[in-house]
Design an enzyme around this catalytic site. Structure first.
Site, PDB file in Angstrom:
ATOM      1  N   CYS A  31      43.717  69.452 121.542  1.00 26.74           N
ATOM      2  CA  CYS A  31      43.912  68.014 121.747  1.00 26.74           C
ATOM      3  C   CYS A  31      45.058  67.757 122.733  1.00 26.74           C
ATOM      4  O   CYS A  31      46.226  67.959 122.397  1.00 26.74           O
ATOM      5  CB  CYS A  31      44.196  67.372 120.383  1.00 26.74           C
ATOM      6  SG  CYS A  31      44.738  65.671 120.446  1.00 26.74           S
ATOM      7  N   CYS A  34      47.655  65.250 121.641  1.00 23.17           N
ATOM      8  CA  CYS A  34      48.475  65.865 120.589  1.00 23.17           C
ATOM      9  C   CYS A  34      49.617  66.673 121.195  1.00 23.17           C
ATOM     10  O   CYS A  34      50.746  66.645 120.697  1.00 23.17           O
ATOM     11  CB  CYS A  34      47.628  66.789 119.711  1.00 23.17           C
ATOM     12  SG  CYS A  34      46.332  65.967 118.784  1.00 23.17           S
TER      13      CYS A  34
END
Length: 104
Positions: A31, A34
């Site tokens: 991600c 993230c």
């Protein structure tokens, strides 16, 4: 104290025994937002280690913890202030916005 990477509910429970503001951040290796938010959390940890405890949970390695906190998208963070669970913070947010939210 460095950011703690949590893999079990027991570990999470131990880390929640604190008077500090707790941020539980749910993330995954794949991600990109993230990773960007991870850098924000690193900065926050450097500046406010005395007031904030940051816990990171990899949703791929600990799906049961993610399910317990009803994580539907990542990055997803939960604040616990004075033992009270607050509304989720979903997505990337800049450091200054995060500081305002947690009140540091």
């Amino acid at each position: 104290m460095a950011i703690a990477h949590i893999t079990t509910k027991q570990e999470l429970g131990e880390h929640l025994k604190t008077k500090k503001i707790v941020i539980i951040n749910f993330w995954a290796e794949w991600c990109s937002p993230c990773k960007m938010f991870g850098m924000v959390l690193n900065q926050l940890d450097e500046e406010y280690d005395d007031k904030v405890k940051i816990l990171r949970v990899n949703v791929d390695k600990s799906p049961e913890i993610a399910a317990e906190y009803q994580v539907l998208g990542i990055p997803h963070s939960r604040l616990i202030i004075h033992n009270k669970l607050h509304e989720p913070i979903v997505g990337y947010i800049p450091l200054e916005n995060l500081k305002q939210i947690i009140g540091v």
